[in-house]
Design a protein around this motif. Structure first.
Motif, PDB file in Angstrom:
ATOM      1  N   PRO A  12      23.434  14.324  16.174  1.00 14.15           N
ATOM      2  CA  PRO A  12      22.620  13.118  15.961  1.00 14.15           C
ATOM      3  C   PRO A  12      21.402  13.049  16.883  1.00 14.15           C
ATOM      4  CG  PRO A  12      24.941  12.547  15.966  1.00 14.15           C
ATOM      5  CD  PRO A  12      24.855  13.980  16.410  1.00 14.15           C
ATOM      6  N   GLU A  13      21.563  13.483  18.127  1.00 13.75           N
ATOM      7  CA  GLU A  13      20.412  13.492  19.034  1.00 13.75           C
ATOM      8  C   GLU A  13      19.348  14.453  18.545  1.00 13.75           C
ATOM      9  OE1 GLU A  13      22.529  12.476  23.315  1.00 13.75           O
ATOM     10  OE2 GLU A  13      22.736  14.476  22.468  1.00 13.75           O
ATOM     11  N   ALA A  14      19.773  15.609  18.037  1.00 14.04           N
ATOM     12  CA  ALA A  14      18.810  16.579  17.519  1.00 14.04           C
ATOM     13  C   ALA A  14      18.052  16.006  16.333  1.00 14.04           C
ATOM     14  CB  ALA A  14      19.534  17.868  17.122  1.00 14.04           C
ATOM     15  N   ILE A  15      18.763  15.354  15.421  1.00 17.39           N
ATOM     16  CA  ILE A  15      18.122  14.774  14.242  1.00 17.39           C
ATOM     17  C   ILE A  15      17.090  13.726  14.650  1.00 17.39           C
ATOM     18  CG2 ILE A  15      18.525  13.293  12.225  1.00 17.39           C
ATOM     19  CD1 ILE A  15      21.311  14.693  12.007  1.00 17.39           C
ATOM     20  N   LYS A  16      17.472  12.854  15.563  1.00 16.12           N
ATOM     21  CA  LYS A  16      16.610  11.717  15.896  1.00 16.12           C
ATOM     22  C   LYS A  16      15.512  12.078  16.892  1.00 16.12           C
ATOM     23  CE  LYS A  16      20.179   8.330  14.765  1.00 16.12           C
ATOM     24  NZ  LYS A  16      20.970   7.159  15.205  1.00 16.12           N
ATOM     25  N   CYS A  17      15.727  13.142  17.676  1.00 10.77           N
ATOM     26  CA  CYS A  17      14.700  13.570  18.628  1.00 10.77           C
ATOM     27  C   CYS A  17      13.744  14.596  18.032  1.00 10.77           C
ATOM     28  CB  CYS A  17      15.343  14.143  19.885  1.00 10.77           C
ATOM     29  SG  CYS A  17      16.150  12.927  20.936  1.00 10.77           S
ATOM     30  N   ALA A  18      14.162  15.299  16.997  1.00  2.69           N
ATOM     31  CA  ALA A  18      13.327  16.367  16.447  1.00  2.69           C
ATOM     32  C   ALA A  18      11.936  15.888  16.041  1.00  2.69           C
ATOM     33  CB  ALA A  18      14.036  17.035  15.275  1.00  2.69           C
ATOM     34  N   PRO A  19      11.798  14.776  15.307  1.00  5.15           N
ATOM     35  CA  PRO A  19      10.440  14.328  14.975  1.00  5.15           C
ATOM     36  C   PRO A  19       9.602  14.024  16.218  1.00  5.15           C
ATOM     37  CG  PRO A  19      12.067  13.180  13.636  1.00  5.15           C
ATOM     38  CD  PRO A  19      12.822  13.894  14.711  1.00  5.15           C
ATOM     39  N   MET A  43      26.726  22.759  15.349  1.00  5.89           N
ATOM     40  CA  MET A  43      25.980  21.764  14.577  1.00  5.89           C
ATOM     41  C   MET A  43      24.635  21.460  15.232  1.00  5.89           C
ATOM     42  SD  MET A  43      28.869  19.115  13.138  1.00  5.89           S
ATOM     43  CE  MET A  43      29.593  18.728  14.730  1.00  5.89           C
ATOM     44  N   LEU A  44      24.579  21.481  16.553  1.00  7.15           N
ATOM     45  CA  LEU A  44      23.324  21.237  17.256  1.00  7.15           C
ATOM     46  C   LEU A  44      22.325  22.348  16.959  1.00  7.15           C
ATOM     47  CD1 LEU A  44      21.576  19.808  19.460  1.00  7.15           C
ATOM     48  CD2 LEU A  44      22.728  21.299  21.110  1.00  7.15           C
ATOM     49  N   GLY A  52      12.779  23.743  13.039  1.00  6.96           N
ATOM     50  CA  GLY A  52      11.920  24.731  13.672  1.00  6.96           C
ATOM     51  C   GLY A  52      11.798  24.558  15.171  1.00  6.96           C
ATOM     52  N   ILE A  53      12.859  24.056  15.804  1.00  3.35           N
ATOM     53  CA  ILE A  53      12.854  23.778  17.250  1.00  3.35           C
ATOM     54  C   ILE A  53      13.917  24.636  17.929  1.00  3.35           C
ATOM     55  CG2 ILE A  53      13.304  22.009  19.005  1.00  3.35           C
ATOM     56  CD1 ILE A  53      12.319  19.944  16.932  1.00  3.35           C
ATOM     57  N   SER A  54      13.610  25.131  19.080  1.00  2.00           N
ATOM     58  CA  SER A  54      14.607  25.806  19.905  1.00  2.00           C
ATOM     59  C   SER A  54      14.560  25.215  21.307  1.00  2.00           C
ATOM     60  CB  SER A  54      14.359  27.317  19.965  1.00  2.00           C
ATOM     61  OG  SER A  54      13.073  27.591  20.486  1.00  2.00           O
ATOM     62  N   ALA A  55      15.699  25.230  21.983  1.00  4.07           N
ATOM     63  CA  ALA A  55      15.765  24.671  23.334  1.00  4.07           C
ATOM     64  C   ALA A  55      15.081  25.598  24.326  1.00  4.07           C
ATOM     65  CB  ALA A  55      17.216  24.448  23.732  1.00  4.07           C
ATOM     66  N   ASP A  56      14.350  25.012  25.258  1.00 10.01           N
ATOM     67  CA  ASP A  56      13.765  25.785  26.352  1.00 10.01           C
ATOM     68  C   ASP A  56      14.827  26.158  27.385  1.00 10.01           C
ATOM     69  OD1 ASP A  56      10.863  25.656  25.627  1.00 10.01           O
ATOM     70  OD2 ASP A  56      11.279  23.516  25.757  1.00 10.01           O
ATOM     71  N   VAL A  57      15.794  25.279  27.553  1.00 11.95           N
ATOM     72  CA  VAL A  57      16.917  25.529  28.457  1.00 11.95           C
ATOM     73  C   VAL A  57      18.187  25.086  27.744  1.00 11.95           C
ATOM     74  CG1 VAL A  57      17.997  24.976  30.673  1.00 11.95           C
ATOM     75  CG2 VAL A  57      15.503  25.167  30.520  1.00 11.95           C
ATOM     76  N   ASP A  58      19.212  25.925  27.741  1.00 17.02           N
ATOM     77  CA  ASP A  58      20.490  25.590  27.116  1.00 17.02           C
ATOM     78  C   ASP A  58      21.590  25.730  28.157  1.00 17.02           C
ATOM     79  OD1 ASP A  58      22.930  25.569  25.657  1.00 17.02           O
ATOM     80  OD2 ASP A  58      21.837  26.134  23.842  1.00 17.02           O
ATOM     81  N   LEU A  59      22.233  24.623  28.495  1.00 19.05           N
ATOM     82  CA  LEU A  59      23.241  24.626  29.548  1.00 19.05           C
ATOM     83  C   LEU A  59      24.605  25.097  29.071  1.00 19.05           C
ATOM     84  CD1 LEU A  59      22.399  21.222  31.290  1.00 19.05           C
ATOM     85  CD2 LEU A  59      21.513  23.500  31.821  1.00 19.05           C
ATOM     86  N   THR A 170      10.284   0.128  17.986  1.00 19.70           N
ATOM     87  CA  THR A 170       9.664   1.275  17.326  1.00 19.70           C
ATOM     88  C   THR A 170      10.142   1.534  15.902  1.00 19.70           C
ATOM     89  OG1 THR A 170      11.363   2.753  18.207  1.00 19.70           O
ATOM     90  CG2 THR A 170       9.362   2.452  19.539  1.00 19.70           C
ATOM     91  N   GLY A 171      11.274   0.948  15.496  1.00 14.66           N
ATOM     92  CA  GLY A 171      11.970   1.480  14.323  1.00 14.66           C
ATOM     93  C   GLY A 171      12.793   2.673  14.775  1.00 14.66           C
ATOM     94  N   ASN A 172      13.650   3.164  13.900  1.00 17.85           N
ATOM     95  CA  ASN A 172      14.535   4.261  14.271  1.00 17.85           C
ATOM     96  C   ASN A 172      13.980   5.588  13.769  1.00 17.85           C
ATOM     97  OD1 ASN A 172      16.857   6.078  14.557  1.00 17.85           O
ATOM     98  ND2 ASN A 172      18.010   4.203  14.943  1.00 17.85           N
ATOM     99  N   THR A 173      13.905   6.567  14.664  1.00 23.96           N
ATOM    100  CA  THR A 173      13.351   7.873  14.290  1.00 23.96           C
ATOM    101  C   THR A 173      14.220   8.609  13.279  1.00 23.96           C
ATOM    102  OG1 THR A 173      14.413   8.911  16.210  1.00 23.96           O
ATOM    103  CG2 THR A 173      12.137   8.154  16.476  1.00 23.96           C
ATOM    104  N   VAL A 174      15.466   8.166  13.068  1.00 24.47           N
ATOM    105  CA  VAL A 174      16.296   8.803  12.037  1.00 24.47           C
ATOM    106  C   VAL A 174      15.652   8.646  10.660  1.00 24.47           C
ATOM    107  CG1 VAL A 174      17.779   6.829  11.441  1.00 24.47           C
ATOM    108  CG2 VAL A 174      18.675   9.159  11.288  1.00 24.47           C
ATOM    109  N   ILE A 175      14.908   7.571  10.462  1.00 26.80           N
ATOM    110  CA  ILE A 175      14.246   7.370   9.177  1.00 26.80           C
ATOM    111  C   ILE A 175      13.094   8.358   9.013  1.00 26.80           C
ATOM    112  CG2 ILE A 175      13.160   5.669   7.676  1.00 26.80           C
ATOM    113  CD1 ILE A 175      16.096   5.104   8.396  1.00 26.80           C
ATOM    114  N   ASP A 176      12.410   8.663  10.099  1.00 21.42           N
ATOM    115  CA  ASP A 176      11.361   9.678  10.052  1.00 21.42           C
ATOM    116  C   ASP A 176      11.957  11.038   9.707  1.00 21.42           C
ATOM    117  OD1 ASP A 176      10.616   7.401  11.567  1.00 21.42           O
ATOM    118  OD2 ASP A 176       9.010   8.495  12.550  1.00 21.42           O
ATOM    119  N   ALA A 177      13.097  11.365  10.333  1.00 21.12           N
ATOM    120  CA  ALA A 177      13.770  12.633  10.039  1.00 21.12           C
ATOM    121  C   ALA A 177      14.222  12.676   8.583  1.00 21.12           C
ATOM    122  CB  ALA A 177      14.964  12.815  10.973  1.00 21.12           C
ATOM    123  N   LEU A 178      14.737  11.569   8.102  1.00 23.06           N
ATOM    124  CA  LEU A 178      15.195  11.480   6.716  1.00 23.06           C
ATOM    125  C   LEU A 178      14.034  11.669   5.749  1.00 23.06           C
ATOM    126  CD1 LEU A 178      17.525  10.828   4.746  1.00 23.06           C
ATOM    127  CD2 LEU A 178      16.975   8.403   5.044  1.00 23.06           C
TER     128      LEU A 178
END
Length: 393
Positions: A12-19, A43-44, A52-59, A170-178
């Protein structure tokens, strides 16, 4: 150019942060640094890749059978180095996970301003959902900028003593992702669903996975079994990978002829499935937001929610988790055309597809690099559902 660490770890964080990540990368004022805890591994990664995003650092913090305390500790410890070395000027966290709490604390410990996306959600019960309700309340105390999706979330923060100058609706960024996902030409992500567009039956999308639902999964599964006695419906169950969930649900629904049990679907394919569905039955927070945006009556498998706006608008209903109640609510919706029409045409309270612009604008204003942002005002669906369906057909 200001470096902004975006800390995430779950789907869910990936979906909502991606935009937001994509918009920051396109804005000459900012440079995003994507820090992943790996709280949801497969899933992440799949979801970030879809955008089209990749993590710069993956813990890579997850290990088998670790506790919430261990997850949080490993994430907090792992974030220290990247935040110290990278010249970060702001830390963005989203929502209410262990990653959110660890990311917020890491920013605070390094005296870096914490920006909280999806701030101000409250159920009113510290232990429901657990541990999410406590996580988001704790992060609110150390955040410098609160990006609240709705006016109700804004009001929650004001009641808790947060200065109004630090809050932007702001509204929810999940709608932008959708909105983005609805324009992608994809299939349903599983062979058993290939005939879904040609199936005349009404489709119910059903899922349950929350920790608070575990003791009632047998009831939810039994309700799905009862609903499946109606040969005019087809139920699709994307089954969570958690073995506790799988064991309880499969005991009730495995082998039913009109129930498709599939593994969790890629995000874009799942969006297409939501578009095809007639009813959404779920305990997922994402479904509570996405269903109303698509005009899909959404029955929420919970007793309380931190997202009451859709319930108030009439497009979602809290139906609990007992077999009798869930069965009755679904069958009532299936057989009451007026109720179905009311729920499917209610206004979407969560966003207009422009939340990302407001998030980036609010961040720029926070740093003195742009004007104040006009707040989101609820009231419209992002696109009529037929247009969305056509866009992915």
């Amino acid at each position: 150019m200001r470096k902004v660490a975006v800390i995430l770890g779950t789907r869910p964080e990936a979906i909502k942060c991606a935009p937001v990540i994509r918009a920051l990368a396109d804005d000459p004022r900012f440079s995003p640094l994507v820090l992943s805890t790996g709280q949801h591994r497969q899933m992440l990664d799949e979801t970030l890749a879809a955008f089209g995003i990749s993590a710069d650092v993956d813990l890579g913090v997850m290990t088998d059978k670790q506790t919430l305390s261990q997850v949080t500790h490993r994430a907090l410890s792992g974030l220290a180095g990247p935040l110290t070395d990278a010249g970060v000027e702001a830390v963005m966290v989203h929502g209410d996970t262990a990653t959110t709490l660890a990311g917020g604390l890491a920013g605070f410990h390094h005296q870096i301003p914490v920006v909280h996306i999806e701030a101000g959600l409250r159920s009113g019960n510290l232990y429901s959902p657990f541990p999410e309700e406590a996580n988001r309340r704790l992060v609110a105390q150390i955040s410098e900028l609160h990006l609240a999706p709705t006016p109700g979330n804004y009001a929650n923060l004001i009641r808790e003593g947060i200065n109004e100058s630090k809050i932007v609706v702001t509204g929810n960024t999940v709608i932008d992702a959708l909105r983005w996902a609805s324009g992608q030409a994809v299939d349903y992500g599983h062979p058993s669903l290939e005939d879904l567009d040609d199936d005349p039956r009404r489709v119910i999308l059903a899922s349950a996975h929350r920790r608070e639902s575990w003791s009632m999964l047998h009831e939810i599964g039994a309700a799905i079994r009862d609903i499946a006695t109606d040969e005019a419906v087809r139920i699709v169950v994307p089954l969570h990978r958690n073995p506790v969930v799988r064991k309880a649900m499969l005991a009730e629904i495995d082998g039913l002829p009109n129930v498709d049990i599939v593994d969790p679907l890629p995000y874009v394919s799942f969006c297409r499935l939501m578009l095809r569905s007639d009813i959404i039955l779920s305990d997922s927070s994402g479904a509570e937001e996405e269903g109303p945006a698509l005009g899909k009556p959404t029955l929420v498998l919970r007793d309380i929610t931190e997202r009451p706006e859709a319930v108030a608008a009439g497009t979602a209903r809290l139906v609990g988790r007992t077999r009798a109640r869930v069965t009755a609510e679904v069958k009532g919706l299936l057989h009451d055309p007026d109720l179905y029409a009311r729920m499917s045409t209610a206004a979407n309270p969560y966003g207009d597809g422009k939340a990302t612009d407001r998030v980036v604008g609010a961040l720029a204003h926070f740093f003195g690099d742009g004007p104040a942002v006009m707040p989101f005002v609820p009231g419209s669906r992002i696109l009529p559902a037929p247009e969305l369906v056509a866009s992915v057909a």
